[in-house]
Design an enzyme around this catalytic site. Structure first.
Site, PDB file in Angstrom:
ATOM      1  N   GLY A 335      83.592  58.027  21.030  1.00 53.70           N
ATOM      2  CA  GLY A 335      83.425  57.182  20.406  1.00 53.70           C
ATOM      3  C   GLY A 335      83.904  55.762  20.732  1.00 53.70           C
ATOM      4  O   GLY A 335      83.166  54.877  20.381  1.00 53.70           O
ATOM      5  N   TRP A 338      81.549  54.342  23.133  1.00 52.69           N
ATOM      6  CA  TRP A 338      80.251  53.630  22.500  1.00 52.69           C
ATOM      7  C   TRP A 338      80.393  52.292  22.375  1.00 52.69           C
ATOM      8  O   TRP A 338      79.443  51.495  22.350  1.00 52.69           O
ATOM      9  CB  TRP A 338      80.309  54.745  21.044  1.00 52.69           C
ATOM     10  CG  TRP A 338      78.677  54.212  20.404  1.00 52.69           C
ATOM     11  CD1 TRP A 338      77.653  54.286  20.425  1.00 52.69           C
ATOM     12  CD2 TRP A 338      78.769  53.296  19.470  1.00 52.69           C
ATOM     13  NE1 TRP A 338      76.857  53.892  19.596  1.00 52.69           N
ATOM     14  CE2 TRP A 338      77.433  53.001  18.925  1.00 52.69           C
ATOM     15  CE3 TRP A 338      79.942  52.606  18.619  1.00 52.69           C
ATOM     16  CZ2 TRP A 338      77.164  52.497  17.597  1.00 52.69           C
ATOM     17  CZ3 TRP A 338      79.654  51.889  17.485  1.00 52.69           C
ATOM     18  CH2 TRP A 338      78.199  51.704  17.275  1.00 52.69           C
ATOM     19  N   HIS A 339      81.845  51.948  21.900  1.00 53.97           N
ATOM     20  CA  HIS A 339      81.902  50.420  21.319  1.00 53.97           C
ATOM     21  C   HIS A 339      81.873  49.583  22.489  1.00 53.97           C
ATOM     22  O   HIS A 339      81.652  48.374  22.260  1.00 53.97           O
ATOM     23  CB  HIS A 339      83.304  50.428  20.713  1.00 53.97           C
ATOM     24  CG  HIS A 339      83.388  51.093  19.260  1.00 53.97           C
ATOM     25  ND1 HIS A 339      83.654  52.388  19.163  1.00 53.97           N
ATOM     26  CD2 HIS A 339      83.293  50.200  18.201  1.00 53.97           C
ATOM     27  CE1 HIS A 339      83.757  52.598  17.574  1.00 53.97           C
ATOM     28  NE2 HIS A 339      83.450  51.439  17.128  1.00 53.97           N
ATOM     29  N   GLY A 340      81.832  50.010  23.734  1.00 44.48           N
ATOM     30  CA  GLY A 340      81.646  49.030  24.759  1.00 44.48           C
ATOM     31  C   GLY A 340      81.979  49.868  26.075  1.00 44.48           C
ATOM     32  O   GLY A 340      82.826  50.736  26.258  1.00 44.48           O
TER      33      GLY A 340
END
Lengths: 492, 457
Positions: A335, A338-340
């Site tokens: 997770g 996923w943000h970067g």
């Protein structure tokens, strides 16, 4: 003077000014779309084509040629999902699902993570691969997850795939949420596509409230605090005192919330005006009393996605205590990623994973002990404060460009904290601190406040709405043209 | 009741009113900034120019009773003031661009390169742009690699960025009393660094991180002010009696292969400036950074003290890089007052360090947000010109750092790079950007040096 060339250029994608909700172009875009949509409201197929066309055009104006990836992935997933549904052989069914996952994740990984893998490889194996010149297609993280949840739901037999391609294309490209979410589930969205365009007075008022308050959070609060304070402190914390660094972290907590939730609110508001209901994405997350609750209030469409399509397939809590914690950690690490594409985001996810695991254990061990004191004001306030500060601590890793900067930030806060500079700090940053305070006050408003406001709003004549909107635009003009707040030196 | 019509009416009416207001504002050429920023048709009617926004010019310093007119002076036939525009180039304004600008300094490094054992000192003065040894660490490293010498040079007892400076590890006790350019009523002389320290049972431990050769003999000298009586200090836990009876003193503490030293001071009467790490011969480059200043602050240091420093540690090249702190208001364009205020300072320094070449370095680029967009400060050209004029009029050399880094809007481009070369305060190049600037600077010195070598042949 009117400039024809500029006028026609407005219709093309401009990398320096991609389309967002705050562009002047969006005002025209939405007015034209709304008029046409209203005219065609009772002709469902025409209405759908119109919607798809405007959505794809919006995406083209936001990210240029990358619009082909939305169309391509819609085509691939439309056919794969139908093939999965029709296939009776379990093995083949599984292979089709794997094809879909490889295709969707392949696109995401190629565009988002190739250079991260190259850099990591160079660092660990001392290789010298050159980074590739890859631009990240806007919104790809969001629509990849939507594609995945769709085919997985079909595979699980939880959802019958749409028969019309345009239904799927509209689900994927629906312009209000395309760029920054929320991540919409097909089961929520697709049944709404072929419904009559009906909205209540309450929907109108709620949509208006969400759009204006969302724009206020994103364009006024978040942008002002970012540009005039947070960005330059986070760029080089070593130049600033611990006090400034601490407030920059509090500032960033406001910024990331206002940015993300503001955009979600606008998307949900616009969707509401078009007759679509998208579930709420943020529920005053900084009011959470523990980290588990935080993840039930923060970016809900993502956290539930991670739960349903990562944590549960990993085994969730069904495979014993140790596996539960491993699954939790894996989910949060991914997770984070996923943000970067950086180790900072992985660390951010890892910290949240550890905290969620810790809270699980803590709850089990102390439930009996605290049964009598749990709901006192003091304990609640303390819990909120501790949770908020932990979340803030994690934001340091989320915002900092690398671990060195995150380390500098933490070093300054813990080793260079000097309250004596507060007077000078306060004087220089008054406008920023004022907006931060306003943001926290707005955030502390009870959850049902919006309902009360919309209850009152819906009785107002239209002219009031127009007045409020134009006043908001003017306020935006003030902030856009305001003198920048310059950093100052508090110590020499 | 279905409210979908309400949505339509709202969107259409709001758009029409907004559009009419925008057209009217554009037709009347309404310059009220908040309205201009939200004008719906601004993209197709007008292009905002920074030059238009000079309404705040009255804010700029009104002290324009200049002794130095901002017209291009023509001093004589052999000089050309316009050479100050040239990037990657050190000029003494000689029309013959093949002549050497830093004559004495270049001659000395040529001799050093050709085997004459001599120590060459460079003082690099600057503001936050060189804080933490940024830029200077690169320049020092490259000069030492090319011409010889090692050691990080002067290190203050403490600084705001001591924990982040990578060329020195600096640990110290918390009791050091510090006074600086910003302190009122300082009794002792402030050093070139702008600081003075007093210890009362305090210690400092420093390690020079630039020296990699474990066989190199490194000198560690204490730089301190006058004290009327002999003082006992502790060096690496051994007692050392010293009597600094001059107004400025350079006292050898240690000469060994060790790159670190610990100093303890028990007598608060002793004004301590710092420790210098240097080799017997070769290049020594001292970083004198003080954040937020413009250079005028050196008027607080009197001539006799400067001359005393020169007597102990004579400099061969003095580099003076300020300016960015004059650009603290977005619309300032007039900086003649700065020329008037700084000229006496430059003259004083030149007089007190008579053997040194003096090189004035222009400000780097800095940007402000004009109408929502970051662009170079509108006053930057006139500031660079004033700085060049100061060099020209004082007979110094000049290096245009603004043009060298790319000229107008370069700081915006540097901040937008990935990875970035500058911070988003649009003032400071970061360590990557500072390294580039250091390399550019070294190349400019090398160009001057090569001219000397060519001319000699």
């Amino acid at each position: 003077m009117f400039d024809f060339e500029s006028f026609f250029r407005q219709f093309l994608y401009d990398p320096k000014s991609p389309l967002l909700f705050n562009n002047g172009f969006f005002v025209f875009f939405f007015a034209v779309f709304m008029s046409a949509y209203y005219l065609l409201r009772n002709n469902f197929p025409a209405r759908k084509y119109l919607f798809c066309f405007f959505s794809l055009y919006f995406f083209y104006k936001a990210s240029g040629i990358f619009v082909v990836f939305v169309i391509l992935s819609a085509i691939v997933d439309y056919f794969l999902s139908n093939a999965i549904y029709r296939q009776k052989n379990k093995r083949k069914k599984k292979w089709l699902l794997i094809c879909s996952i490889v295709f969707n994740l392949g696109l995401l990984v190629y565009f988002k993570y190739t250079n991260f893998f190259i850099a990591t490889c160079n660092e660990i194996l001392q290789t010298h691969f050159n980074p590739l010149n890859i631009l990240l297609p806007v919104g790809i993280s969001f629509y990849t997850f939507e594609n995945l949840s769709y085919t997985i739901d079909v595979y699980r037999g939880q959802f019958v795939p749409v028969r019309k391609f345009t239904d799927y294309l509209l689900f994927l490209s629906f312009f209000p949420k395309l760029v920054m979410g929320p991540i919409v589930r097909a089961s929520d969205f697709i049944p709404q596509i072929n419904k009559p365009f009906e909205i209540s007075e309450n929907d109108f008022a709620k949509g208006f409230y969400l759009i204006v308050s969302g724009l206020f959070k994103k364009l006024i609060i978040s942008d002002f605090i970012t540009q005039n304070f947070v960005d330059y402190i986070f760029d080089d914390p070593s130049r600033y005192t611990g006090l400034e660094c601490l407030f920059a972290v509090y500032g960033y907590a406001v910024v990331i919330y206002c940015d993300f939730s503001g955009y979600s609110d606008v998307a949900i508001g616009i969707a509401k005006w078009l007759g679509f209901t998208i579930p709420v994405n943020f529920k005053s997350p900084y009011q959470s009393k523990n980290i588990t609750e935080f993840w039930r209030r923060w970016h809900i469409s993502l956290s539930t996605w991670l739960r349903d399509y990562l944590y549960i397939p990993f085994g969730g809590n069904r495979k014993g205590v140790v596996r539960t914690y491993i699954n939790l950690m894996l989910t949060m690490l991914l997770g984070g990623l996923w943000h970067g594409a950086s180790w900072n985001f992985i660390a951010w996810g890892g910290l949240h994973g550890l905290a969620l695991a810790f809270h699980k254990i803590w709850k089990q061990k102390t439930e009996k002990l605290f049964r009598t004191v749990h709901n006192t004001f003091f304990i609640n306030a303390l819990s909120v404060l501790v949770t908020f500060h932990f979340v803030c601590f994690c934001w340091i890793f989320f915002k900092a460009a690398d671990f060195t900067i995150a380390g500098d930030m933490i070093h300054q806060i813990f080793h260079d904290f000097d309250l004596s500079v507060f007077g000078a700090f306060f004087n220089n940053y008054k406008p920023v601190l004022g907006l931060m305070l306003l943001a926290y006050l707005l955030h502390s408003i009870p959850d049902d406040f919006a309902d009360k406001i919309t209850g009152k709003l819906k009785k107002l004549p239209l002219v009031y709405y127009i007045g409020i909107f134009l006043m908001f635009v003017l306020l935006y003009g003030f902030f856009k043209s305001s003198e920048p707040v310059m950093p100052i030196y508090l110590r020499f | 009741m279905n409210a979908n019509r309400r949505v339509l009416l709202f969107v259409v009416y709001a758009t029409i009113i907004y559009l009419i207001a925008s057209v009217v504002a554009a037709a009347l050429d309404w310059r009220w900034m908040p309205a201009r920023r939200i004008n719906l048709i601004s993209d197709i009617t007008q292009h905002y120019r920074v030059e238009e926004s000079t309404e705040n010019d009255s804010l700029s310093n009104s002290d324009t009773t200049s002794l130095l007119p901002i017209a291009i002076p023509l001093k004589d036939k052999v000089s050309n003031f316009n050479l100050y525009h040239k990037a990657h180039f050190i000029t003494n304004f000689n029309v013959d661009t093949n002549s050497v600008a830093l004559e004495r300094f270049i001659k000395k490094i040529y001799e050093l390169k050709n085997g004459i054992k001599t120590k060459i000192r460079i003082a690099y003065f600057g503001d936050s742009m060189i804080e933490g040894d940024l830029l200077t660490q690169t320049l020092r490293k490259l000069l030492q690699q090319m011409f010889g010498g090692y050691g990080v040079g002067f290190v203050p007892i403490t600084s705001q960025v001591a924990q982040f400076r990578t060329t020195v590890t600096d640990n110290y006790s918390g009791g050091w009393q510090e006074e600086n350019f910003k302190t009122d009523g300082v009794k002792d002389h402030l050093y070139l660094s702008g600081h003075v320290f007093h210890g009362d049972g305090d210690w400092v431990q420093m390690k020079d991180q630039t020296v990699k050769d474990t066989t190199a003999i490194l000198l560690k000298n204490l730089l301190c002010g006058y004290v009327s009586h002999p003082v006992n200090i502790m060096v690496n836990n051994s007692s050392l009696a010293i009597h600094p009876d001059k107004i400025f003193n350079c006292i050898p503490l240690d000469k060994s292969k060790s790159t670190s030293i610990k100093l303890s001071v028990a007598d608060p009467a002793l004004p301590v400036y710092g420790i210098s790490f240097e080799s017997e011969s070769g290049i020594v480059l001292d970083n004198y950074s003080f954040r937020g200043i413009t250079g005028i602050e050196f008027s607080r240091i009197d001539s006799s003290f400067l001359s005393a420093i020169n007597a102990e540690n004579p400099y061969d090249l003095i580099i003076f890089q300020y300016g960015v702190n004059l650009l603290f208001r977005p619309y300032d364009k007039k900086f003649n007052w700065y020329a008037n205020a700084l000229m006496p300072v430059i003259k004083k320094i030149k007089t007190c360090f008579p053997e040194s070449d003096f090189l004035l370095v222009s400000t780097a680029d800095r940007a402000f947000r004009y109408g929502g967009q970051y662009q170079s400060a509108i006053g930057i050209d006139s500031l660079v010109k004033v700085q060049a004029l100061l060099a020209y009029e004082s007979g110094s050399s000049f290096y245009n750092q603004f043009e060298t880094m790319g000229g107008t809007n370069s700081i915006v481009e540097w901040a937008a790079k990935n990875p970035s070369w500058a911070n988003k305060d649009y003032v400071h190049p970061n360590f990557r950007g500072a390294e580039i600037l250091g390399q550019y600077f070294f190349q400019a010195i090398l160009t001057d040096y090569e001219k000397y070598v060519r001319n000699k042949k």
